[in-house]
Design a protein around this motif. Structure first.
Motif, short mmCIF file in Angstrom:
data_model
loop_
_atom_site.label_atom_id
_atom_site.label_comp_id
_atom_site.label_asym_id
_atom_site.label_seq_id
_atom_site.Cartn_x
_atom_site.Cartn_y
_atom_site.Cartn_z
N ALA A 57 0.83 -1.20 0.00
CA ALA A 57 0.00 0.00 0.00
C ALA A 57 0.87 1.25 0.00
O ALA A 57 1.95 1.28 0.58
CB ALA A 57 -0.92 0.00 1.22
N ALA A 58 0.35 2.30 -0.66
CA ALA A 58 1.12 3.53 -0.81
C ALA A 58 1.51 4.13 0.54
O ALA A 58 2.60 4.69 0.70
CB ALA A 58 0.32 4.54 -1.63
N GLU A 59 0.64 4.02 1.53
CA GLU A 59 0.94 4.62 2.83
C GLU A 59 2.01 3.84 3.61
O GLU A 59 2.54 4.33 4.60
CB GLU A 59 -0.33 4.73 3.68
CG GLU A 59 -1.01 3.42 3.99
CD GLU A 59 -2.07 3.04 2.97
OE1 GLU A 59 -2.96 2.23 3.32
OE2 GLU A 59 -2.02 3.55 1.83
N ARG A 60 2.35 2.64 3.14
CA ARG A 60 3.38 1.86 3.84
C ARG A 60 4.79 2.19 3.35
O ARG A 60 5.76 2.03 4.10
CB ARG A 60 3.12 0.36 3.66
CG ARG A 60 1.96 -0.16 4.49
CD ARG A 60 1.89 -1.68 4.41
NE ARG A 60 3.15 -2.30 4.85
CZ ARG A 60 3.59 -3.48 4.44
NH1 ARG A 60 2.88 -4.19 3.57
NH2 ARG A 60 4.72 -3.97 4.90
N PHE A 61 4.94 2.61 2.10
CA PHE A 61 6.27 2.97 1.57
C PHE A 61 6.13 4.33 0.90
O PHE A 61 5.65 4.43 -0.22
CB PHE A 61 6.76 1.91 0.60
CG PHE A 61 8.25 1.99 0.29
CD1 PHE A 61 8.95 3.18 0.37
CD2 PHE A 61 8.94 0.85 -0.09
CE1 PHE A 61 10.31 3.25 0.09
CE2 PHE A 61 10.31 0.89 -0.38
CZ PHE A 61 10.99 2.09 -0.28
N ARG A 62 6.58 5.36 1.59
CA ARG A 62 6.37 6.72 1.14
C ARG A 62 7.68 7.35 0.68
O ARG A 62 8.68 7.31 1.40
CB ARG A 62 5.75 7.56 2.26
CG ARG A 62 4.37 7.08 2.66
CD ARG A 62 3.80 7.83 3.83
NE ARG A 62 3.80 9.28 3.63
CZ ARG A 62 3.22 10.14 4.46
NH1 ARG A 62 2.59 9.70 5.54
NH2 ARG A 62 3.26 11.43 4.22
#
Length: 339
Positions: A321-326
């Motif tokens: 998910a995008a919020e896990r690897f920013r």
């Protein structure tokens, strides 16, 4: 087979110590890894074309941050300054990584790679800085001008791998420095520990000191969780990521480089690409990750926005998910969720 860097006709100016599995008595090396390519290959890259044009100046989509003095309890906050410079606030400590506030990442103030984005935290807006992690001696990571300013205003505890202490102490004799080898641990007040761990890279400040100071990753163990910080690395078949997970278990956060990776034939051994960074996140069992080392100074051929775009593609491919690897931009703040 272990490959050691060429050119060892003079003494090591930074470090003298026993031979080990990553030090041959003169130079450090990556066990069973790859040495950086030589002058001929550098010229082939530099004159081979293919370098994307970067803008001379780019505003960050985020305003400059003004961090609070401390983050306590289970909180963990990361603020992007730019490139590999991050402000990590955790367990009552303020930790800066590879701090660079200078306009250029170069031995010269008038030439060399120039930042196109202003620092995401104004120097005078920094909270009290307790710890500075310097991962290696390349100019985009070890900036003596910035370290002098930090010493004057904050007198931080500097933690760095073997040999880099010599470089820093020559410029800042009064600095408090802890120097570490791979596999060593440093205990700090409040139950925080720093482990010095391998990464696949190299070092140099000039033409005659290649790989004469060590490079490293750091693991920061705090009451709020574990943080895996890498300033620069080649993927190296994921060997170091797997080893970190086996030794330390899961990480609440991994700070991973995602830029300066093209052309691959030249950069593969020293700079991972976003696809490899996502694999590294998974192999190290990190719950969250921050992408850095991009969109600040142009060191290699890819376009300024390519790392973030490629990271999006790699995340989707691996179901992250995008919020896990920013991929953090200058001034952006990440309040890392609790595990």
């Amino acid at each position: 087979m272990t490959q050691t860097p060429p050119g060892r006709k003079h003494r090591n100016p930074y470090y003298t110590g026993p031979i080990s599995d990553h030090f041959d008595g003169m130079c450090f090396f990556n066990p069973d890894g790859e040495a950086p390519l030589g002058f001929r290959e550098v010229m082939r890259w530099q004159f081979g074309g293919g370098r994307s044009a970067w803008p001379k100046q780019v505003p960050s989509p985020f305003p400059a941050a003004k961090p609070d003095d401390r983050v306590d309890g289970k909180g963990l906050r990361v603020t992007m300054v730019g490139h590999a410079s991050l402000l990590i606030q955790v367990a009552g400590l303020n930790i800066l990584t590879d701090p660079v506030w200078s306009a250029r990442t170069s031995p010269f103030s008038f030439a060399g790679p120039k930042r196109v984005v202003e620092p995401g935290v104004a120097f005078d807006d920094l909270p009290p800085v307790d710890i500075v992690l310097v991962t290696h001696n390349h100019y985009d990571h070890l900036d003596l001008v910035t370290l002098k300013r930090l010493q004057r205003d904050h007198s931080p505890h500097i933690v760095t791998p073997l040999g880099n202490d010599t470089i820093i102490r020559r410029a800042i004799p009064q600095a408090k420095i802890s120097v570490m080898d791979w596999g060593e641990q440093l205990s700090l007040a409040g139950g925080t520990e720093i482990d010095c761990e391998p990464c696949h890279h190299w070092s140099a400040r000039g033409a005659r000191d290649r790989s004469m100071a060590l490079w490293a990753a750091f693991v920061i163990t705090t009451p709020a969780g574990k943080i895996y910080h890498i300033g620069d690395t080649g993927f190296h078949n994921g060997i170091n990521y797997k080893a970190a997970a086996e030794k330390h278990g899961a990480f609440r956060l991994a700070n991973l480089p995602i830029g300066a990776y093209e052309p691959r034939w030249f950069m593969k051994a020293q700079h991972q690409n976003p696809e490899e960074a996502v694999q590294g996140m998974q192999l190290s069992k990190a719950v969250h990750a921050v992408g850095h080392h991009f969109a600040t100074v142009q060191l290699t051929d890819e376009a300024i926005d390519s790392p973030a775009t490629a990271l999006d593609v790699a995340r989707r491919r691996h179901g992250i998910a995008a919020e896990r690897f920013r991929a953090l931009r200058a001034g952006e703040v990440f309040h890392v969720p609790e595990i």
